[in-house]
Design an enzyme around this catalytic site. Structure first.
Site, PDB file in Angstrom:
ATOM      1  N   TYR A  77      -3.998  -5.867  -2.481  1.00 13.07           N
ATOM      2  CA  TYR A  77      -4.833  -6.257  -3.618  1.00 13.07           C
ATOM      3  C   TYR A  77      -4.090  -6.151  -4.947  1.00 13.07           C
ATOM      4  O   TYR A  77      -4.700  -6.074  -6.009  1.00 13.07           O
ATOM      5  CB  TYR A  77      -6.116  -5.413  -3.671  1.00 13.07           C
ATOM      6  CG  TYR A  77      -7.062  -5.644  -2.504  1.00 13.07           C
ATOM      7  CD1 TYR A  77      -6.781  -6.597  -1.525  1.00 13.07           C
ATOM      8  CD2 TYR A  77      -8.235  -4.924  -2.368  1.00 13.07           C
ATOM      9  CE1 TYR A  77      -7.642  -6.807  -0.457  1.00 13.07           C
ATOM     10  CE2 TYR A  77      -9.100  -5.129  -1.308  1.00 13.07           C
ATOM     11  CZ  TYR A  77      -8.790  -6.072  -0.345  1.00 13.07           C
ATOM     12  OH  TYR A  77      -9.661  -6.269   0.709  1.00 13.07           O
TER      13      TYR A  77
ATOM     14  N   LYS B  81       0.279  -1.626  11.109  1.00 21.48           N
ATOM     15  CA  LYS B  81       0.369  -2.917  11.793  1.00 21.48           C
ATOM     16  C   LYS B  81       1.856  -3.247  11.830  1.00 21.48           C
ATOM     17  O   LYS B  81       2.277  -4.353  11.480  1.00 21.48           O
ATOM     18  CB  LYS B  81      -0.441  -3.981  11.017  1.00 21.48           C
ATOM     19  CG  LYS B  81      -0.681  -5.281  11.782  1.00 21.48           C
ATOM     20  CD  LYS B  81      -1.504  -5.135  13.039  1.00 21.48           C
ATOM     21  CE  LYS B  81      -1.425  -6.407  13.862  1.00 21.48           C
ATOM     22  NZ  LYS B  81      -1.971  -6.252  15.228  1.00 21.48           N
TER      23      LYS B  81
ATOM     24  N   ASP C  68      -6.053  -3.171  14.201  1.00 23.00           N
ATOM     25  CA  ASP C  68      -7.016  -3.855  15.073  1.00 23.00           C
ATOM     26  C   ASP C  68      -7.509  -2.914  16.170  1.00 23.00           C
ATOM     27  O   ASP C  68      -8.701  -2.833  16.467  1.00 23.00           O
ATOM     28  CB  ASP C  68      -6.412  -5.151  15.650  1.00 23.00           C
ATOM     29  CG  ASP C  68      -4.972  -5.004  16.108  1.00 23.00           C
ATOM     30  OD1 ASP C  68      -4.347  -3.956  15.846  1.00 23.00           O
ATOM     31  OD2 ASP C  68      -4.450  -5.945  16.737  1.00 23.00           O
TER      32      ASP C  68
ATOM     33  N   ASP D  69     -10.360  -1.356   3.284  1.00 23.15           N
ATOM     34  CA  ASP D  69     -11.558  -2.089   2.889  1.00 23.15           C
ATOM     35  C   ASP D  69     -12.333  -2.516   4.131  1.00 23.15           C
ATOM     36  O   ASP D  69     -13.553  -2.329   4.242  1.00 23.15           O
ATOM     37  CB  ASP D  69     -11.139  -3.314   2.056  1.00 23.15           C
ATOM     38  CG  ASP D  69     -12.310  -3.964   1.340  1.00 23.15           C
ATOM     39  OD1 ASP D  69     -13.447  -3.474   1.460  1.00 23.15           O
ATOM     40  OD2 ASP D  69     -12.078  -4.976   0.665  1.00 23.15           O
TER      41      ASP D  69
ATOM     42  N   ASP E 297     -15.982  -0.796   5.719  1.00 23.13           N
ATOM     43  CA  ASP E 297     -17.224  -1.547   5.936  1.00 23.13           C
ATOM     44  C   ASP E 297     -17.715  -1.348   7.358  1.00 23.13           C
ATOM     45  O   ASP E 297     -18.917  -1.198   7.603  1.00 23.13           O
ATOM     46  CB  ASP E 297     -17.021  -3.047   5.650  1.00 23.13           C
ATOM     47  CG  ASP E 297     -17.490  -3.422   4.252  1.00 23.13           C
ATOM     48  OD1 ASP E 297     -17.345  -2.574   3.333  1.00 23.13           O
ATOM     49  OD2 ASP E 297     -17.998  -4.541   4.055  1.00 23.13           O
TER      50      ASP E 297
HETATM   51 MG    MG Z   1     -15.453  -3.644   1.224  1.00 21.34          MG
END
Ligand code: MG
Ligand code: NAI
Length: 361
Positions: free
Chosen positions: A138, A189, A222, A246, A250
């Site tokens: 980001y 990853k 993953d 992020d 969630d």
């Molecule tokens: Mg989020």
């Protein structure tokens, strides 16, 4: 008397409903524990943007710099302001401007709340995720070239600095060490991202040498996402880059049974700048103005703020109150399958904070 100055940004939508609710609970806890909170509200958000062309004033960071903490409701009005504007120019501007490089998210299924996983309860879902909050995917670098043509090229560049990576991983080891299980999962990853994530793994190994008492496991992100569903009981502290964190948080929020519950802190651990506390959920335009928003996430965020301010006992009382309300199951907002409104839920939490022994029993 201990006194703290808090900048509040209700923002948009249900931010204006859950933030005052949480403030009422915090004030009750403060009164019990002998300190006071002074709130200064700022009008920033999408309405402000539509009036002024700015999500917040140009000198916003300078004006809030002297506060002990920031308490945010939610930001976003997707029908009128593009989300990338509201998110980047307010939330991300504050997180980056104040170098709030830690995003801390408890992922706990409270007793009495039905989670989405079959045969899993509060003992299985008890984690904390530390997400890198200042750089990584980001960082905002990149561009679009030959826009709209068949030759268009788009770059969104992830940036991992040694300083930025080491500090978040070190913070995560400290959190892992402070918890009984002393178990850290690192989201990587490195099979596909041979630069950034191989580097991330190297820093994990290097910092880990300072924490021989913490068991560290690396999972490809993953596989880690799958593991949060299939074997949540094997996870305790998780550290992840900005994008990976992020997504994982969630998922973690979903494991908590309702978006009305998860809370987060954006921390500048050195306390050079104020830290910011917020519910994880957004402005919920679909239920705005109906008085049915669940204030528990904002209250939980407020408890994290009190903990950061050094008022651990008051914070503890609030979390105990949330647990008691969840377990008793007699007050439920619609997101939890009930019919109670924001006010009724807020009153119940306040009562539980003011009489902790009675409600925990
Ligand atoms: Mg989020
Ligand atoms: P959202 O979190 O606002 O809502 C998702 C669903 O959860 C909705 O059905 C909503 O009614 C429900 N919900 C959320 N919080 C609730 C609460 N406290 N009690 C009961 N139900 C609740 O996410 P959505 O709809 O994707 O985004 C709406 C706006 O919020 C967008 O502009 C988005 O960019 C913004 N947003 C802002 C965030 C922030 O300020 N940190 C985080 C997430 C989204």
């Amino acid at each position: 008397m201990r006194h703290y100055r808090v900048a509040t940004i209700p923002g948009d939508g249900i931010g204006h409903e859950v933030l005052p609710a949480a403030q009422a609970v915090l004030d009750a806890a403060a009164a019990r524990h002998g300190f006071t909170l002074e709130y200064t509200q700022f009008p920033w958000g999408c309405d402000y943007y539509l009036e002024t062309g700015r999500m917040m004033d140009a000198d916003a960071l300078a004006r809030m710099a002297g506060f002990d903490a920031l308490f945010l409701g939610a930001v976003g009005d997707p029908a009128r302001v593009p989300d990338h504007v509201s998110l980047r120019e307010l939330l991300i501007a504050i997180r980056q401007g104040y170098d709030q490089y830690i995003n801390l998210r408890p992922i706990r299924l409270l007793p009495g709340i039905p989670g989405p996983l079959r045969d899993r309860g509060p003992a299985d879902v008890d984690m904390v995720c530390i997400r890198e909050n200042s750089e990584g995917e980001y960082a905002g670098l990149g561009g679009r070239f030959k826009r709209g043509t068949p030759d268009e090229v788009v770059e969104q560049t992830a940036v991992f600095t040694r300083k930025g990576t080491e500090r978040v991983i070190r913070y995560a080891f400290e959190v892992a060490r402070s918890r009984p299980r002393k178990l850290l999962a690192s989201a990587t990853k490195s099979n596909a991202c041979q630069h950034s994530m191989v580097f991330w793994d190297e820093i994990t190994d290097m910092v880990g040498r300072d924490y021989p008492d913490v068991a560290v496991r690396k999972y490809h992100v993953d596989a880690l996402a799958a593991r949060m569903i299939t074997h949540p009981q094997t996870l305790d502290t998780i550290v992840a880059s900005n994008l990976f964190g992020d997504i994982l948080t969630d998922l973690g929020g979903a494991l908590q049974g309702s978006l009305g519950l998860p809370a987060s802190a954006n921390l500048n651990p050195e306390r050079k700048h104020p830290s910011m506390f917020e519910p994880v959920h957004g402005s919920a335009p679909d239920i705005t103005g109906q008085g049915m928003a669940n204030p528990m996430a904002a209250v939980w965020a407020g408890a994290m703020m009190l903990e950061h301010l050094g008022e651990a006992e008051a914070a503890h009382d609030i979390v105990r109150a949330l647990e008691a309300i969840a377990a008793a199951a007699n007050v439920r907002t619609p997101d939890l399958g009930g019919r109670d409104d924001t006010r009724r839920m807020t009153d119940a939490i306040r009562e539980a904070v003011m009489t902790p022994a009675a409600t925990v029993a």
